[in-house]
Motif scaffolding. Structure first.
Motif, PDB file in Angstrom:
ATOM      1  N   GLU A   1       0.801  -1.230   0.000  1.00  0.00           N
ATOM      2  CA  GLU A   1       0.000   0.000   0.000  1.00  0.00           C
ATOM      3  C   GLU A   1       0.831   1.275   0.000  1.00  0.00           C
ATOM      4  N   SER A   2       2.004   1.245   0.642  1.00  0.00           N
ATOM      5  CA  SER A   2       2.807   2.465   0.723  1.00  0.00           C
ATOM      6  C   SER A   2       4.230   2.087   1.074  1.00  0.00           C
ATOM      7  N   VAL A   3       5.097   3.073   1.074  1.00  0.00           N
ATOM      8  CA  VAL A   3       6.497   2.775   1.401  1.00  0.00           C
ATOM      9  C   VAL A   3       6.630   2.279   2.841  1.00  0.00           C
ATOM     10  N   SER A   4       5.781   2.782   3.739  1.00  0.00           N
ATOM     11  CA  SER A   4       5.844   2.294   5.131  1.00  0.00           C
ATOM     12  C   SER A   4       5.541   0.799   5.172  1.00  0.00           C
ATOM     13  N   HIS A   5       4.535   0.384   4.383  1.00  0.00           N
ATOM     14  CA  HIS A   5       4.185  -1.029   4.350  1.00  0.00           C
ATOM     15  C   HIS A   5       5.312  -1.841   3.712  1.00  0.00           C
TER      16      HIS A   5
ATOM     17  N   LEU B   1       8.445  -1.143   3.798  1.00  0.00           N
ATOM     18  CA  LEU B   1       9.558  -1.267   4.750  1.00  0.00           C
ATOM     19  C   LEU B   1       9.244  -2.295   5.829  1.00  0.00           C
TER      20      LEU B   1
ATOM     21  N   ASP C   1       1.626   4.015  -9.780  1.00  0.00           N
ATOM     22  CA  ASP C   1       1.941   4.556  -8.468  1.00  0.00           C
ATOM     23  C   ASP C   1       3.389   5.044  -8.427  1.00  0.00           C
ATOM     24  N   CYS C   2       3.626   6.100  -7.641  1.00  0.00           N
ATOM     25  CA  CYS C   2       4.990   6.616  -7.563  1.00  0.00           C
ATOM     26  C   CYS C   2       5.785   5.982  -6.435  1.00  0.00           C
ATOM     27  N   GLY C   3       5.241   4.938  -5.819  1.00  0.00           N
ATOM     28  CA  GLY C   3       5.904   4.370  -4.647  1.00  0.00           C
ATOM     29  C   GLY C   3       6.906   3.273  -4.970  1.00  0.00           C
ATOM     30  N   VAL C   4       7.228   2.495  -3.950  1.00  0.00           N
ATOM     31  CA  VAL C   4       8.192   1.423  -4.115  1.00  0.00           C
ATOM     32  C   VAL C   4       7.525   0.067  -3.886  1.00  0.00           C
TER      33      VAL C   4
END
Lengths: 384, 77
Positions: free
Chosen positions: B13-17, B19, B44-47
């Protein structure tokens, strides 16, 4: 003249060396935007934020680090909860010892049709949980209270209230731990805390501009975000993400600050919270003991180191708090805080509104002799 | 992860997830690397996390129950 810093309840000083080193190293070696770009240093910045969540989660016994929302302070954390969860017709319960970070949003909400009950506390600032229980109603949505007063240090029976609130379906329990995070043990499971607001720059030894909000998983469905915007996630959608922590973290965060906060929390773990509490209790007890039997000094609150944080509020007979504070700084090099401490409700409870009190707040880095110097300064002021 | 090995990516869902997932996978001994989300999979621009395709099933097993959402997709060369 040597300066003695007794304003740790406003912000702690000094900070552990590791905190400054972590910030220096972040800006020197990483310095990228966390979670926005996908390159190595952006990921490293994201990792710094993640480590801060994990450090806080560890300190408060939070099982999922992603339920720790990073904010700029506890005021933002509390505003997310209060403005995001309460609507006209809802009932909210708080106490007579709250800081304006709770009272101002609640008074605003009350003017918009939210039903507000403020439970009176004793003149020492103690809440009787039974009084709070009596105030709970069918439409009560939230109980919000401080863990310890920023004026008197009075430690409130958070665990008892948490147990009580947990038995009521649908009522959320929010604790303002601005004064206690890093100073007293906090366990969100044992204490049945649903929402925990902390600030980074006080006993957590982080820099100013950092704070956090723990949101018990599932409750994010009941709390609207305070701000919306870019999160680095779900960029293809023009609607705000609905998951933790992104829902409440719009815009580029203070990653530099969270590098420092993480190091601050690691310092606490390294020293042990128990050792920190013992040291602060000792210096508070020493100061309180020197104030005993001093007829010209009125100490407010419990005046018992076991029942308060390292904060002592007092007045000196015939001297206004502001005059006393000026004397302490100019003549004794003691930095403290006079007045109402952003907590008019608490001062009304103590009977010190509107003149306020002088507040000496000790910290982990105070020398034991600082309690003597503080007592000596008061004696000098009385001698005039 | 050699160049000839086939890869899969775990979308989160996001970079926090991402990590959090990285920590969980590493603790389980599964090699992984955070990379930008490939354009063909999402705008998406995330990782996301790149793993060896062969580790896909095991990764899904370790992450299940610890992250609300993740999706494992094969990575085309």
């Amino acid at each position: 003249m040597k300066t003695i810093y007794l304003d740790n309840a406003a912000t702690s000083f000094p900070k552990p060396p590791g905190m400054m080193e972590a910030m220096n190293s972040f800006q020197r070696d990483i310095g990228a935007n966390p979670g926005r770009s996908g390159h190595g240093r952006s990921i490293d910045a994201g990792r710094v934020m993640y480590e801060a969540r994990e450090a806080l989660a560890g300190l408060f016994n939070i099982d999922d680090p992603l339920s720790v929302v990073l904010t700029k302070n506890s005021t933002e954390a509390l505003n997310i909860v209060l403005l995001g969860a309460l609507a006209p017709g809802d009932h909210v319960v708080t106490t007579g010892m709250e800081h304006n970070s709770v009272m101002r949003p609640l008074r605003y909400l009350a003017s918009r049709g939210v039903d507000l009950s403020v439970i009176e506390c004793s003149p020492q600032g103690d809440l009787d949980p039974a009084d709070l229980q009596k105030a709970l109603r069918k439409n009560t949505k939230l109980v919000v209270m401080t863990h310890a007063s920023n004026v008197t240090g009075t430690i409130q029976p958070v665990a008892e209230v948490g147990r009580m609130v947990r038995q009521r379906d649908g009522v959320m329990f929010c604790v303002d731990a601005a004064q206690t995070a890093g100073a007293l043990p906090i366990d969100v499971e044992d204490m049945n805390i649903d929402l925990l607001a902390v600030t980074g720059h006080k006993s957590l030894f982080g820099p100013q501009g950092t704070g956090a909000l723990y949101i018990r998983r599932g409750l994010e469905k009941r709390i609207a975000p305070l701000m919306m915007g870019g999160t680095g996630s779900r960029s293809e959608f023009e609607i705000q993400p609905d998951f933790l922590p992104d829902k409440y973290e719009s815009g580029t965060p203070n990653a530099l600050g969270f590098a420092g906060l993480c190091a601050g929390v690691q310092f606490i773990v390294g020293q042990s919270l128990r050792a920190i509490r013992e040291k602060e209790k000792l210096i508070t007890a020493a100061f309180l003991q020197r104030m005993e039997g001093c007829p010209d000094v009125t100490v407010y609150g419990p005046a018992e180191a076991d029942r308060q944080t390292a904060v002592v509020s007092f007045n000196v007979r015939n001297v206004t708090p502001s005059d006393a504070a000026l004397y302490f700084e100019e003549e004794c090099g003691i930095l403290c805080r006079p007045g109402l401490h952003c907590a008019p409700a608490a001062h009304r409870t103590l009977g010190t509104f509107p003149q306020g009190t002088v507040r000496f707040s000790f910290g982990f880095f105070n020398a034991p002799g600082d309690a003597d110097a503080a007592a000596e300064a008061i004696r000098d002021l009385l001698k005039g | 992860m050699s160049g000839s090995e086939s890869h899969a990516v775990i979308l989160l869902e996001s970079v926090s997830h991402a990590l959090r997932a990285e920590k969980i996978l590493k603790a389980a001994g599964i090699r992984c690397k955070l990379i930008p989300v490939p354009r063909q999979l999402s705008s998406d621009c995330g990782v996301c996390l790149r793993i060896a395709a062969a580790d896909g099933e095991r990764a899904a097993g370790v992450l299940a129950g610890r992250l609300d959402y993740f999706n494992i997709a094969p990575l085309e060369k």
